[in-house]
Structures are given as C-alpha cells and as structure tokens.
Design a protein around this motif. Sequence first.
Motif, short mmCIF file in Angstrom:
data_model
loop_
_atom_site.label_atom_id
_atom_site.label_comp_id
_atom_site.label_asym_id
_atom_site.label_seq_id
_atom_site.Cartn_x
_atom_site.Cartn_y
_atom_site.Cartn_z
N ARG A 8 6.28 -0.71 6.11
CA ARG A 8 5.58 -0.93 7.47
C ARG A 8 6.87 -1.42 8.37
N THR A 9 7.80 -2.15 8.04
CA THR A 9 8.84 -2.33 9.08
C THR A 9 9.42 -0.99 9.34
N ALA A 10 9.79 -0.20 8.53
CA ALA A 10 10.31 1.10 8.72
C ALA A 10 9.66 2.08 9.54
N GLY A 11 8.32 1.79 9.84
CA GLY A 11 7.58 2.83 10.60
C GLY A 11 6.35 3.45 9.78
N LEU A 12 6.30 3.23 8.56
CA LEU A 12 5.46 3.78 7.78
C LEU A 12 4.01 3.51 7.82
N GLN A 13 2.95 4.28 7.78
CA GLN A 13 1.53 3.86 7.56
C GLN A 13 1.29 3.61 6.42
N ILE A 14 0.68 2.37 6.16
CA ILE A 14 0.29 2.08 4.63
C ILE A 14 -1.26 1.98 4.59
N LEU A 15 -1.93 2.65 3.75
CA LEU A 15 -3.55 2.54 3.72
C LEU A 15 -3.93 2.23 2.24
N GLY A 21 -10.06 -4.11 -10.21
CA GLY A 21 -9.58 -5.30 -10.90
C GLY A 21 -8.48 -6.06 -10.00
N ARG A 22 -7.35 -6.10 -10.82
CA ARG A 22 -6.09 -6.91 -9.80
C ARG A 22 -4.87 -5.61 -9.49
N GLU A 23 -5.26 -4.70 -9.67
CA GLU A 23 -4.36 -3.43 -9.31
C GLU A 23 -4.83 -3.09 -7.70
N THR A 24 -3.73 -2.81 -6.86
CA THR A 24 -4.29 -2.10 -5.82
C THR A 24 -3.57 -0.96 -5.65
N TYR A 25 -4.08 0.16 -5.08
CA TYR A 25 -3.68 1.70 -4.92
C TYR A 25 -3.46 1.89 -3.28
N HIS A 26 -2.48 2.24 -2.95
CA HIS A 26 -1.84 2.52 -1.56
C HIS A 26 -1.41 4.03 -1.25
N SER A 27 -1.81 4.59 -0.08
CA SER A 27 -1.23 5.69 0.39
C SER A 27 -0.25 5.51 1.50
N VAL A 28 0.98 6.08 1.42
CA VAL A 28 1.84 5.77 2.47
C VAL A 28 2.18 7.41 3.14
#
Length: 62
Positions: A8-15, A21-28
């Motif tokens: 995020r600090t570098a300017g990338l968008q995180i979705l 369950g306890r796992e999360t999946y993100h796109s950048v």
Amino acid sequence: MDIVKIARTAGLQILLDARIGRETYHSVSGSLSSLQRFADEVRAATADEFAARSEQPERHEA
C-alpha cells in the motif's frame, strides 16, 4: 514484515478477493514504478531484519 502495508505504501492497490476460514486472498495491481518501490522496500526491510539478527549475540547450546 507486513507485506500488505509495504504494498500500500508503495502505491499498489490491494483488493480483498475472498476469505475462506482463516485464509484471506488478495489481488494486487499498480504501475511498474509502484512495483519497483515495493521491491525496493522489501529489499530494505529484509536487509534490516538480517542486520538485526546479526547484531544479536550467539546462543550456545549446552
């Protein structure tokens, strides 16, 4: 190292794509210059962690 915060600090968008369950999946996504800033920050954070470990006294097992 909080890789999502660095991205995020570098300017990338995180979705947040999914939470299963306890796992999360993100796109950048972002620009190549953001990707370069991200890589530079990860490299610097890794070097800092290595330096911190190197400064700790060695433990000898008895």
